[in-house]
Design a protein around this motif. Structure first.
Motif, PDB file in Angstrom:
ATOM      1  N   UNK A   1      48.117  37.858  31.833  1.00  0.00           N
ATOM      2  CA  UNK A   1      47.574  36.891  32.776  1.00  0.00           C
ATOM      3  C   UNK A   1      46.292  37.465  33.356  1.00  0.00           C
ATOM      4  N   UNK A   2      45.213  36.730  33.185  1.00  0.00           N
ATOM      5  CA  UNK A   2      43.914  37.157  33.700  1.00  0.00           C
ATOM      6  C   UNK A   2      43.649  36.475  35.032  1.00  0.00           C
ATOM      7  N   UNK A   3      43.048  37.243  35.948  1.00  0.00           N
ATOM      8  CA  UNK A   3      42.598  36.715  37.237  1.00  0.00           C
ATOM      9  C   UNK A   3      41.099  36.960  37.309  1.00  0.00           C
ATOM     10  N   UNK A   4      40.356  35.894  37.485  1.00  0.00           N
ATOM     11  CA  UNK A   4      38.906  35.993  37.638  1.00  0.00           C
ATOM     12  C   UNK A   4      38.595  35.831  39.117  1.00  0.00           C
ATOM     13  N   UNK A   5      38.004  36.895  39.705  1.00  0.00           N
ATOM     14  CA  UNK A   5      37.686  36.881  41.134  1.00  0.00           C
ATOM     15  C   UNK A   5      36.376  37.638  41.339  1.00  0.00           C
ATOM     16  N   UNK A   6      35.426  37.022  42.019  1.00  0.00           N
ATOM     17  CA  UNK A   6      34.110  37.624  42.291  1.00  0.00           C
ATOM     18  C   UNK A   6      33.421  38.126  41.015  1.00  0.00           C
ATOM     19  N   UNK A   7      33.329  37.262  40.037  1.00  0.00           N
ATOM     20  CA  UNK A   7      32.647  37.554  38.777  1.00  0.00           C
ATOM     21  C   UNK A   7      33.231  38.762  38.039  1.00  0.00           C
ATOM     22  N   UNK A   8      34.494  39.029  38.249  1.00  0.00           N
ATOM     23  CA  UNK A   8      35.171  40.120  37.541  1.00  0.00           C
ATOM     24  C   UNK A   8      36.488  39.607  36.991  1.00  0.00           C
ATOM     25  N   UNK A   9      36.924  40.250  35.927  1.00  0.00           N
ATOM     26  CA  UNK A   9      38.193  39.882  35.304  1.00  0.00           C
ATOM     27  C   UNK A   9      39.200  40.982  35.559  1.00  0.00           C
ATOM     28  N   UNK A  10      40.395  40.586  35.969  1.00  0.00           N
ATOM     29  CA  UNK A  10      41.473  41.532  36.246  1.00  0.00           C
ATOM     30  C   UNK A  10      42.701  41.115  35.446  1.00  0.00           C
ATOM     31  N   UNK A  11      43.475  42.100  35.004  1.00  0.00           N
ATOM     32  CA  UNK A  11      44.708  41.844  34.264  1.00  0.00           C
ATOM     33  C   UNK A  11      45.872  42.223  35.177  1.00  0.00           C
ATOM     34  N   UNK A  12      46.765  41.275  35.429  1.00  0.00           N
ATOM     35  CA  UNK A  12      47.859  41.534  36.370  1.00  0.00           C
ATOM     36  C   UNK A  12      48.869  42.554  35.856  1.00  0.00           C
ATOM     37  N   UNK A  13      49.027  42.673  34.564  1.00  0.00           N
ATOM     38  CA  UNK A  13      50.040  43.583  34.026  1.00  0.00           C
ATOM     39  C   UNK A  13      49.589  45.047  34.028  1.00  0.00           C
ATOM     40  N   UNK A  14      48.298  45.309  34.183  1.00  0.00           N
ATOM     41  CA  UNK A  14      47.804  46.687  34.213  1.00  0.00           C
ATOM     42  C   UNK A  14      47.732  47.173  35.665  1.00  0.00           C
ATOM     43  N   UNK A  15      48.365  48.288  35.980  1.00  0.00           N
ATOM     44  CA  UNK A  15      48.388  48.777  37.369  1.00  0.00           C
ATOM     45  C   UNK A  15      47.001  49.097  37.932  1.00  0.00           C
ATOM     46  N   UNK A  16      46.127  49.674  37.140  1.00  0.00           N
ATOM     47  CA  UNK A  16      44.793  50.017  37.652  1.00  0.00           C
ATOM     48  C   UNK A  16      43.989  48.752  37.958  1.00  0.00           C
ATOM     49  N   UNK A  17      44.082  47.782  37.086  1.00  0.00           N
ATOM     50  CA  UNK A  17      43.385  46.523  37.305  1.00  0.00           C
ATOM     51  C   UNK A  17      43.958  45.794  38.523  1.00  0.00           C
ATOM     52  N   UNK A  18      45.266  45.860  38.672  1.00  0.00           N
ATOM     53  CA  UNK A  18      45.942  45.232  39.817  1.00  0.00           C
ATOM     54  C   UNK A  18      45.492  45.875  41.130  1.00  0.00           C
ATOM     55  N   UNK A  19      45.422  47.208  41.147  1.00  0.00           N
ATOM     56  CA  UNK A  19      44.986  47.922  42.349  1.00  0.00           C
ATOM     57  C   UNK A  19      43.528  47.622  42.671  1.00  0.00           C
ATOM     58  N   UNK A  20      42.694  47.524  41.654  1.00  0.00           N
ATOM     59  CA  UNK A  20      41.284  47.199  41.866  1.00  0.00           C
ATOM     60  C   UNK A  20      41.133  45.801  42.446  1.00  0.00           C
ATOM     61  N   UNK A  21      41.924  44.870  41.932  1.00  0.00           N
ATOM     62  CA  UNK A  21      41.902  43.511  42.474  1.00  0.00           C
ATOM     63  C   UNK A  21      42.357  43.497  43.931  1.00  0.00           C
ATOM     64  N   UNK A  22      43.377  44.281  44.245  1.00  0.00           N
ATOM     65  CA  UNK A  22      43.873  44.348  45.616  1.00  0.00           C
ATOM     66  C   UNK A  22      42.796  44.880  46.564  1.00  0.00           C
ATOM     67  N   UNK A  23      42.100  45.927  46.144  1.00  0.00           N
ATOM     68  CA  UNK A  23      41.037  46.495  46.986  1.00  0.00           C
ATOM     69  C   UNK A  23      39.892  45.517  47.166  1.00  0.00           C
ATOM     70  N   UNK A  24      39.496  44.879  46.076  1.00  0.00           N
ATOM     71  CA  UNK A  24      38.375  43.932  46.138  1.00  0.00           C
ATOM     72  C   UNK A  24      38.736  42.718  46.988  1.00  0.00           C
ATOM     73  N   UNK A  25      39.939  42.238  46.853  1.00  0.00           N
ATOM     74  CA  UNK A  25      40.380  41.090  47.649  1.00  0.00           C
ATOM     75  C   UNK A  25      40.483  41.457  49.127  1.00  0.00           C
ATOM     76  N   UNK A  26      40.982  42.659  49.434  1.00  0.00           N
ATOM     77  CA  UNK A  26      41.070  43.097  50.825  1.00  0.00           C
ATOM     78  C   UNK A  26      39.678  43.240  51.437  1.00  0.00           C
ATOM     79  N   UNK A  27      38.753  43.741  50.663  1.00  0.00           N
ATOM     80  CA  UNK A  27      37.372  43.888  51.141  1.00  0.00           C
ATOM     81  C   UNK A  27      36.752  42.522  51.444  1.00  0.00           C
ATOM     82  N   UNK A  28      36.950  41.578  50.533  1.00  0.00           N
ATOM     83  CA  UNK A  28      36.365  40.245  50.728  1.00  0.00           C
ATOM     84  C   UNK A  28      37.049  39.474  51.861  1.00  0.00           C
ATOM     85  N   UNK A  29      38.354  39.636  52.000  1.00  0.00           N
ATOM     86  CA  UNK A  29      39.070  38.958  53.084  1.00  0.00           C
ATOM     87  C   UNK A  29      38.608  39.482  54.432  1.00  0.00           C
ATOM     88  N   UNK A  30      38.359  40.779  54.524  1.00  0.00           N
ATOM     89  CA  UNK A  30      37.927  41.361  55.799  1.00  0.00           C
ATOM     90  C   UNK A  30      36.533  40.887  56.203  1.00  0.00           C
TER      91      UNK A  30
END
Length: 157
Positions: free
Chosen positions: A82-111
């Motif tokens: 499952x791909x998640x496209x957020x802020x012109x980047x692609x993240x894969x939910x099944x990969x832990x590193x990609x998931x963590x990167x998405x979490x950091x980027x989303x937290x940064x943008x939400x703040x």
């Protein structure tokens, strides 16, 4: 009272057979089976409804709710991922590193935003478990609301 013989004596039917001590148990058996069945439904029903997950508090207003937001994520299933496209980047939910990167980027943008609502555009083929992951991720990142958008207009199928 004298019996005139106008009606025959009352028959005991099936109760004339067997031990008299077991008659109350035979009468209570259907009621006991109903009580046991209801108890089994209660026990089994509790196991299906008590599960960890994300609680959605849906409003009573209707299904046409909407909110303007700056944060938009696109979720698409591709093969077994499952791909998640957020802020012109692609993240894969099944990969832990990609998931963590998405979490950091989303937290940064939400703040950095005033409205802490995430709009999720997802394909109908996305697994429900993956949507729960995204919702939990948004909650951990500080988003207050998650809006799952529906397709409006056009051909639906």
């Amino acid at each position: 009272m004298i019996s005139w013989g106008w009606k025959p004596e009352r028959s005991e039917g099936i109760w004339r057979y067997g031990l008299p001590a077991f008659k109350p148990f035979a009468v209570a058996a259907p009621w006991l089976s109903v009580i046991i069945l209801i108890l089994m439904f209660y026990i089994i029903g509790g196991t299906f409804t008590a599960a960890k997950g994300v609680l959605f508090d849906l409003p009573d207003a209707g299904i046409a709710d909407g909110e303007s937001t700056e944060l938009v994520a696109l979720v698409m299933p591709v093969r077994n991922e499952t791909f998640v496209f957020f802020d012109d980047s692609r993240y894969v939910l099944s990969e832990p590193t990609s998931y963590d990167t998405l979490a950091k980027r989303l937290a940064e943008r939400v703040s950095r935003t005033e409205r802490k609502t995430l709009l999720v555009l997802c394909d109908r083929r996305v697994d429900g478990g993956e949507l729960m992951k995204i919702t939990a991720l948004a909650k951990m990142s500080g988003a207050e609301k998650v809006l799952f958008a529906e397709k409006s207009g056009g051909i639906d199928k």
